[in-house]
Design an enzyme around this catalytic site. Structure first.
Site, PDB file in Angstrom:
ATOM      1  N   HIS A 161       5.739 -30.676  12.029  1.00  0.00           N
ATOM      2  CA  HIS A 161       5.240 -29.530  11.928  1.00  0.00           C
ATOM      3  C   HIS A 161       4.559 -30.356  10.493  1.00  0.00           C
ATOM      4  O   HIS A 161       3.205 -29.136  10.416  1.00  0.00           O
ATOM      5  CB  HIS A 161       6.749 -29.450  11.014  1.00  0.00           C
ATOM      6  CG  HIS A 161       7.668 -28.631  11.671  1.00  0.00           C
ATOM      7  ND1 HIS A 161       7.388 -28.096  12.685  1.00  0.00           N
ATOM      8  CD2 HIS A 161       9.141 -29.205  12.482  1.00  0.00           C
ATOM      9  CE1 HIS A 161       8.440 -27.665  13.816  1.00  0.00           C
ATOM     10  NE2 HIS A 161       9.337 -28.003  13.381  1.00  0.00           N
TER      11      HIS A 161
ATOM     12  N   ILE B 144       1.324  -5.111   9.464  1.00  0.00           N
ATOM     13  CA  ILE B 144       0.508  -5.959  10.463  1.00  0.00           C
ATOM     14  C   ILE B 144      -1.305  -5.769   9.367  1.00  0.00           C
ATOM     15  O   ILE B 144      -1.936  -6.659   9.562  1.00  0.00           O
ATOM     16  CB  ILE B 144       0.034  -5.463  11.460  1.00  0.00           C
ATOM     17  CG1 ILE B 144       1.395  -5.098  12.948  1.00  0.00           C
ATOM     18  CG2 ILE B 144      -1.030  -5.787  12.240  1.00  0.00           C
ATOM     19  CD1 ILE B 144       1.379  -4.355  14.196  1.00  0.00           C
ATOM     20  N   GLY B 145      -1.740  -5.115   8.607  1.00  0.00           N
ATOM     21  CA  GLY B 145      -3.008  -4.932   7.835  1.00  0.00           C
ATOM     22  C   GLY B 145      -2.905  -5.906   6.988  1.00  0.00           C
ATOM     23  O   GLY B 145      -3.631  -6.909   6.786  1.00  0.00           O
TER      24      GLY B 145
ATOM     25  N   ASP C  12       0.950  -0.890  -0.020  1.00  0.00           N
ATOM     26  CA  ASP C  12       0.516   0.236  -0.143  1.00  0.00           C
ATOM     27  C   ASP C  12       0.718   1.196   0.225  1.00  0.00           C
ATOM     28  O   ASP C  12       1.893   1.486  -0.184  1.00  0.00           O
ATOM     29  CB  ASP C  12      -1.109  -0.266   1.127  1.00  0.00           C
ATOM     30  CG  ASP C  12      -0.266  -0.158   2.547  1.00  0.00           C
ATOM     31  OD1 ASP C  12       0.549   0.200   2.574  1.00  0.00           O
ATOM     32  OD2 ASP C  12      -0.723  -0.147   3.705  1.00  0.00           O
TER      33      ASP C  12
ATOM     34  N   HIS D 276       9.083 -24.519   9.581  1.00  0.00           N
ATOM     35  CA  HIS D 276       8.231 -25.038  10.688  1.00  0.00           C
ATOM     36  C   HIS D 276       6.720 -24.857  10.485  1.00  0.00           C
ATOM     37  O   HIS D 276       5.951 -26.246  10.644  1.00  0.00           O
ATOM     38  CB  HIS D 276       8.661 -23.955  12.379  1.00  0.00           C
ATOM     39  CG  HIS D 276       9.441 -24.944  12.466  1.00  0.00           C
ATOM     40  ND1 HIS D 276       9.596 -24.632  13.519  1.00  0.00           N
ATOM     41  CD2 HIS D 276      10.688 -25.831  12.492  1.00  0.00           C
ATOM     42  CE1 HIS D 276      11.057 -25.413  14.571  1.00  0.00           C
ATOM     43  NE2 HIS D 276      11.366 -25.952  12.959  1.00  0.00           N
TER      44      HIS D 276
ATOM     45  N   CYS E  31       3.621  -2.768   3.744  1.00  0.00           N
ATOM     46  CA  CYS E  31       2.772  -1.624   4.193  1.00  0.00           C
ATOM     47  C   CYS E  31       3.207  -1.219   5.009  1.00  0.00           C
ATOM     48  O   CYS E  31       4.391  -1.836   5.138  1.00  0.00           O
ATOM     49  CB  CYS E  31       1.382  -1.936   5.161  1.00  0.00           C
ATOM     50  SG  CYS E  31       0.958  -3.201   6.347  1.00  0.00           S
ATOM     51  N   GLY E  32       3.015  -0.252   5.968  1.00  0.00           N
ATOM     52  CA  GLY E  32       3.700   0.904   7.165  1.00  0.00           C
ATOM     53  C   GLY E  32       4.293  -0.345   7.902  1.00  0.00           C
ATOM     54  O   GLY E  32       5.256   0.230   8.609  1.00  0.00           O
ATOM     55  N   THR E  33       3.358  -1.173   9.185  1.00  0.00           N
ATOM     56  CA  THR E  33       3.719  -2.222   9.447  1.00  0.00           C
ATOM     57  C   THR E  33       3.798  -3.331   9.227  1.00  0.00           C
ATOM     58  O   THR E  33       4.393  -3.831  10.585  1.00  0.00           O
ATOM     59  CB  THR E  33       2.874  -2.205  10.746  1.00  0.00           C
ATOM     60  OG1 THR E  33       1.269  -2.475  10.240  1.00  0.00           O
ATOM     61  CG2 THR E  33       2.613  -0.412  11.422  1.00  0.00           C
TER      62      THR E  33
END
Ligand code: RB5
Length: 150
Positions: A134, A69-70, A8, A98, A65-67
């Site tokens: 695994h 996370i999104g 983004d 794993h 993206c910025g973090t």
């Protein structure tokens, strides 16, 4: 290996570094955007990348993206996606070994270009361990998807 990439506006400065790296390594990829600094929604780039990987058309995905996370939350809403949010090389390597993660999400406001490329390198060049424990755990993730995803 074919890689689907996306970002983004929060990842717009790091993505060209990634593009350059993939070109130099001769790795086939498709850039799903965004291509401008205009504010946009990470979901709109996480979704096509995740769907392209889930369909089998692409082997791995990389989202910025910025973090991170999104992108990772959105990508993990697509059935078949195991998106790992990594900001260190050890995690990127371990999530391949794993978890058989098929998408990597990172944040441009968290890490710089040098570390990003080391993380990408580990993510691309590490194979799933295929150890029985695994495989069993990844299969349990798949079973959870079958139970909860329509
Ligand atoms: C955009 O400002 C920012 O929220 C986005 O890039 C990402 O960090 C979201 O998780």
């Amino acid at each position: 290996m074919k890689i689907a990439i996306g970002c983004d506006h929060g990842g717009i400065n790091l993505k060209p570094v990634l593009v350059d790296y993939l070109n130099k390594k001769g790795i086939e990829f498709k850039d799903f955007g965004t291509f401008t600094k205009d504010s946009c929604d990470y979901n709109d780039y996480a979704a096509p990348v995740a769907e392209a990987v889930a369909s089998g058309e692409y082997d791995r995905g990389i989202l910025i993206c910025g973090t991170g996370i999104g992108m990772s939350i959105a990508a993990n809403k697509v059935k078949g996606i195991r998106c790992a949010h990594c900001h260190d090389v050890f995690s990127a390597k371990m999530t391949r070994l794993h978890n058989n993660a098929n998408i990597l999400a990172m944040g441009e406001r968290v890490i710089g270009p040098g570390l990003m490329l080391e993380i990408v390198d580990a993510f691309i060049n590490t194979d799933f361990s295929n150890d029985e424990r695994h495989v069993r755990r990844v299969n349990k993730i798949k079973a959870l998807e079958e139970k909860n995803f329509k």
